[in-house]
Enzyme design. Structure first.
Site, PDB file in Angstrom:
ATOM      1  N   ASP A   1       0.839  -1.202   0.000  1.00 48.44           N
ATOM      2  CA  ASP A   1       0.000   0.000   0.000  1.00 48.44           C
ATOM      3  C   ASP A   1       0.874   1.252   0.000  1.00 48.44           C
ATOM      4  OD1 ASP A   1      -2.643   1.461   0.558  1.00 48.44           O
ATOM      5  OD2 ASP A   1      -1.447   2.032   2.306  1.00 48.44           O
TER       6      ASP A   1
ATOM      7  N   GLU B   1      -2.188  -5.547  -3.336  1.00 44.22           N
ATOM      8  CA  GLU B   1      -1.195  -4.727  -2.631  1.00 44.22           C
ATOM      9  C   GLU B   1      -0.094  -5.598  -2.037  1.00 44.22           C
ATOM     10  OE1 GLU B   1      -3.540  -0.741  -1.172  1.00 44.22           O
ATOM     11  OE2 GLU B   1      -3.763  -2.536   0.064  1.00 44.22           O
TER      12      GLU B   1
END
Length: 233
Positions: A48, A120
């Site tokens: 992320d 992610e």
């Protein structure tokens, strides 16, 4: 399915396969195996951060006159759950995520959040395995179409994602089937049928299976809007 097939879809080959295994391991799978497998939550956290940095850097360079608030808004659209879920589905993440039996029964690998988290986590794994340059290359390659239209109009255009979320929310089963492959082998046209709970709903044509699936999904959404006011009951 073989992880080498998945790596081909990603466009990246891992030196440390354990990182890819971890990126695809849902916490339910790790829990059911007594913690003998590491889940992907830490890699998701790292991915992320890497994704935010790379997309922020690209937007900063691409739009030199745009102010901070607008840049933040554009970045949010490009890294939102819907965007990452769409990318994960294109790369067939649902076929490779390892989940516990309960989550498998509930088709947990199809949930938007699960797919976005795994996407992610894979970015985080690529970063650890090959460094920021490889992670950046991966992100820019798969975000290319989104970056051409960063304000997010593409969200409304992905019929397959919209149909998947509608069917999933109604706890129904969705399936695509290739009916025909027409034309020469070097330039085929595919016909795909989409079924909900094994009932045919619509068909679509395209130059690839994915394009035909999108067309079938769009036709299915139109059909549902006509006969059921957009719902599934």
């Amino acid at each position: 399915m073989m992880l080498s097939d998945f790596e081909a879809l990603l466009g990246y080959t891992f030196r440390d396969q354990a990182l890819l295994d971890q990126a695809l391991t849902h916490r339910s799978y790790a829990f059911e195996h007594g913690g003998s497998h590491h889940d992907n939550q830490r890699l998701e956290f790292l991915g992320d951060a890497v994704l935010d940095f790379v997309i922020g850097d690209v937007l900063y360079v691409q739009y030199p006159e745009v102010q901070e608030g607008e840049l933040s808004r554009l970045r949010s659209r490009l890294v939102c759950e819907a965007a990452l879920c769409q990318l994960a589905r294109k790369l067939e993440f649902e076929s490779y995520i390892r989940m516990g039996k309960g989550e498998m029964t509930a088709a947990g690998m199809l949930r938007s959040g699960t797919l976005a988290d795994a996407y992610e986590a894979v970015i985080g794994a690529i970063y650890l395995d090959g460094g920021i340059d490889n992670a950046r290359e991966f992100i820019l390659r798969h975000h290319a179409d989104f970056l051409k239209c960063p304000d997010g109009e593409w969200l409304a255009r992905d019929a397959k994602t919209r149909l998947q979320e509608k069917v999933q929310s109604a706890h129904r089963e969705l399936r695509y089937e290739v009916l025909n492959e027409i034309g020469p082998s070097h330039a085929p046209t595919f016909e795909v049928e989409v079924c909900i709970d094994n009932v045919p709903v619509a068909r679509g044509m395209g130059k690839s299976k994915k394009e035909a699936q999108q067309a079938a999904a769009e036709n299915a959404l139109e059909h549902l809007e006509t006969v059921a006011g957009g719902g599934l009951g």
